[in-house]
Design a protein around this motif. Structure first.
Motif, PDB file in Angstrom:
ATOM      1  N   SER A 216      40.027  24.896  15.617  1.00 40.33           N
ATOM      2  CA  SER A 216      40.413  23.495  15.816  1.00 40.33           C
ATOM      3  C   SER A 216      41.714  23.387  16.604  1.00 40.33           C
ATOM      4  CB  SER A 216      40.560  22.788  14.470  1.00 40.33           C
ATOM      5  OG  SER A 216      41.643  23.316  13.744  1.00 40.33           O
ATOM      6  N   GLN A 217      42.446  24.486  16.740  1.00 44.86           N
ATOM      7  CA  GLN A 217      43.704  24.476  17.491  1.00 44.86           C
ATOM      8  C   GLN A 217      43.520  24.861  18.951  1.00 44.86           C
ATOM      9  OE1 GLN A 217      47.165  26.279  15.233  1.00 44.86           O
ATOM     10  NE2 GLN A 217      45.478  26.941  13.950  1.00 44.86           N
TER      11      GLN A 217
ATOM     12  N   LEU B  17      40.989  24.745   2.387  1.00 47.98           N
ATOM     13  CA  LEU B  17      41.389  24.063   3.610  1.00 47.98           C
ATOM     14  C   LEU B  17      42.538  23.104   3.344  1.00 47.98           C
ATOM     15  CD1 LEU B  17      40.992  23.505   6.593  1.00 47.98           C
ATOM     16  CD2 LEU B  17      39.194  21.873   6.009  1.00 47.98           C
TER      17      LEU B  17
ATOM     18  N   GLY C   7      36.794  18.677  13.595  1.00 51.98           N
ATOM     19  CA  GLY C   7      36.983  18.756  12.149  1.00 51.98           C
ATOM     20  C   GLY C   7      35.696  19.143  11.460  1.00 51.98           C
ATOM     21  N   CYS C   8      35.653  18.922  10.159  1.00 54.59           N
ATOM     22  CA  CYS C   8      34.483  19.321   9.383  1.00 54.59           C
ATOM     23  C   CYS C   8      34.327  18.411   8.177  1.00 54.59           C
ATOM     24  CB  CYS C   8      34.624  20.776   8.931  1.00 54.59           C
ATOM     25  SG  CYS C   8      36.051  21.077   7.863  1.00 54.59           S
TER      26      CYS C   8
ATOM     27  N   VAL D  42      37.694  27.812  10.951  1.00 48.80           N
ATOM     28  CA  VAL D  42      37.715  26.372  11.229  1.00 48.80           C
ATOM     29  C   VAL D  42      39.111  25.943  11.666  1.00 48.80           C
ATOM     30  CG1 VAL D  42      37.520  24.071  10.192  1.00 48.80           C
ATOM     31  CG2 VAL D  42      35.791  25.808   9.699  1.00 48.80           C
ATOM     32  N   VAL D  43      40.119  26.420  10.948  1.00 48.20           N
ATOM     33  CA  VAL D  43      41.507  26.044  11.257  1.00 48.20           C
ATOM     34  C   VAL D  43      41.908  26.559  12.637  1.00 48.20           C
ATOM     35  CG1 VAL D  43      43.919  26.413  10.608  1.00 48.20           C
ATOM     36  CG2 VAL D  43      42.224  25.884   8.856  1.00 48.20           C
TER      37      VAL D  43
ATOM     38  N   VAL E  98      48.295  23.086  12.086  1.00 48.23           N
ATOM     39  CA  VAL E  98      46.872  22.883  11.876  1.00 48.23           C
ATOM     40  C   VAL E  98      46.548  21.426  11.603  1.00 48.23           C
ATOM     41  CG1 VAL E  98      46.458  25.212  11.055  1.00 48.23           C
ATOM     42  CG2 VAL E  98      47.091  23.470   9.410  1.00 48.23           C
TER      43      VAL E  98
ATOM     44  N   LYS F 208      45.560  19.257  13.516  1.00 48.02           N
ATOM     45  CA  LYS F 208      44.434  18.762  14.295  1.00 48.02           C
ATOM     46  C   LYS F 208      43.116  18.872  13.531  1.00 48.02           C
ATOM     47  CE  LYS F 208      46.630  20.002  18.669  1.00 48.02           C
ATOM     48  NZ  LYS F 208      46.553  20.868  19.870  1.00 48.02           N
ATOM     49  N   THR F 209      43.092  19.611  12.461  1.00 48.64           N
ATOM     50  CA  THR F 209      41.884  19.756  11.664  1.00 48.64           C
ATOM     51  C   THR F 209      41.688  18.504  10.815  1.00 48.64           C
ATOM     52  OG1 THR F 209      42.248  22.138  11.524  1.00 48.64           O
ATOM     53  CG2 THR F 209      40.669  21.186   9.995  1.00 48.64           C
ATOM     54  N   LYS F 210      40.595  17.806  11.018  1.00 41.91           N
ATOM     55  CA  LYS F 210      40.327  16.600  10.248  1.00 41.91           C
ATOM     56  C   LYS F 210      39.205  16.872   9.261  1.00 41.91           C
ATOM     57  CE  LYS F 210      39.000  11.763  10.475  1.00 41.91           C
ATOM     58  NZ  LYS F 210      38.655  10.581  11.317  1.00 41.91           N
TER      59      LYS F 210
END
Length: 407
Positions: free
Chosen positions: A137-138, A59, A149-150, A133-134, A70, A72-74
């Motif tokens: 998250s978009q 990730l 996020g995760c 996940v990526v 990407v 926005k992925t926390k």
């Protein structure tokens, strides 16, 4: 003089005892500090091990190598999510699902979130899990729950979603609720919003996404009782087939596409079938698998098709909405649901068409005439309709009954 000498004899052993006690105390403090330090290091190492095992390095690599798409992925750390959920207190549980347990949490900035404690991810599918996940998250649609996020430094991955406050559509359809009942217009609006969200996932998102577990418990209602499609099974593996991202989620019994048993493949038309079951739930107020008066367990989809073939649609309409549900609207929705439940997936309408029809019914209900061109293509016919009012002129294979007929 003798007394002073005796006092000196006592002071010497007392100093020795105090010194020994201080020494032992210092040793104990040192041992405690060392033990705590070792535990902290072990905890850090364990978190690093979990992070690596759960695909954290993959990730991070995607985040660093991306063009910003990407961002926005926390990646949350475990401490903040433990504090947010009061260390995963049972009192914070929102619900249980096939993919894990969902907890209500409050982050340090005061925002409310839903934290899903996922089942163990297949280590052989880590790259696919991270890809999902990526991508999820978009997603940016008001009727799709946002994956914020995760956290990957725990034994099982933790997924963080926006919090949707008013529970599931299933609760309002199948559980007694004296405070709020879903009117017919609310049901139409929820169906339209959910269909629009699924249509977006299928055809508008950057990479088409097939939900594969559409059901009334996965349609959440926000503070204004608007529909939000949730639970994409991101804790499960995914497979990328050409340009389509498909989530390998085991569909729930009662919603499962029967064509799957012949092909062993779940497609976008499987979502259409499952949504057809949801439409029948909204019409009837019955569960997808219910117990009939004869105490026989029945499939709602099969029961609905039988009633439609016997021209007994009225028998299945929910008593709570019969007074508000017009004859024409009921027939249109029923025929749309019937097309969605076609045994042959190719003969089911695409979700875009389903969403347009439902939106048209809502607009027509508010007295708005729609001026547009709708092209419907399938294996048997091509139909063009222009300048029509959906809900009055019945689309496709729907047959209106005369005022003297029973519906």
């Amino acid at each position: 003089m003798l007394k002073i000498r005796n006092l000196g004899r006592w002071f010497f052993p007392l100093n020795t005892v105090i010194g020994l006690a201080l020494g032992v105390l210092l040793l104990l403090i040192g041992a405690w500090w060392m033990s705590k330090h070792i535990k902290r290091r072990k905890c850090i190492q364990l978190k690093k091990s979990f992070f690596k095992r759960n695909g954290g390095l993959l990730l991070q690599q995607q985040l660093s190598s991306s063009d910003g798409s990407v961002q926005k992925t926390k990646i949350f750390n475990s401490n903040e999510l433990e504090k947010a959920t009061d260390y995963f207190n049972d009192n914070r549980i929102l619900g249980h699902g096939g993919q894990g347990i969902v907890y209500k949490g409050m982050l340090a900035d005061g925002s409310i979130v839903a934290v899903k404690k996922s089942t163990i991810v297949d280590e052989e599918k880590l790259e696919e899990f991270i890809n999902e996940v990526v991508i999820l998250s978009q997603i940016n649609h008001r009727n799709v729950v946002r994956l914020l996020g995760c956290c990957l430094e725990t034994d099982v991955p933790l997924l963080v979603y926006e919090f949707i406050p008013n529970g599931t559509l299933s609760q309002y359809l199948h559980e007694q609720n004296e405070d709020f009942t879903l009117s017919w217009e609310s049901r139409l609006r929820i169906a339209s919003e959910a269909a629009g969200a699924i249509s977006y996932l299928h055809s508008t998102a950057s990479i088409p996404i097939y939900h594969r577990d559409i059901k009334s418990t996965n349609i959440l209602l926000d503070e204004k009782y608007r529909a939000t499609v949730a639970d994409f099974g991101t804790s499960r593996s995914v497979s990328i087939d050409q340009t389509h991202l498909t989530t390998k989620v085991q569909c729930t019994f009662g919603y499962l596409d029967p064509e799957y048993f012949r092909t062993s493949q779940l497609t976008e038309k499987s979502d259409v079938y499952s949504f057809g079951v949801v439409l029948v739930e909204l019409l009837s107020g019955k569960k997808p698998i219910f117990v009939a008066h004869s105490l026989k367990t029945m499939s709602l989809a099969e029961h609905f098709i039988e009633l439609m073939e016997d021209s007994r649609l009225f028998d299945i309409i929910d008593a709570q909405v019969k007074g508000d549900c017009t004859e024409e609207e009921a027939i249109v929705i029923a025929n749309l649901a019937k097309r969605c439940l076609n045994m042959n997936g190719r003969n089911r309408p695409p979700m875009r068409e389903v969403a347009m029809e439902l939106e048209g019914i809502l607009l027509s209900r508010n007295g708005i005439n729609i001026q547009q061109m709708v092209e419907v293509d399938n294996s048997s016919r091509s139909i063009s309709c222009s300048s029509f009012e959906i809900g009055i002129d019945v689309p496709l294979d729907c047959k209106l009954l005369t005022s003297s007929e029973t519906w």
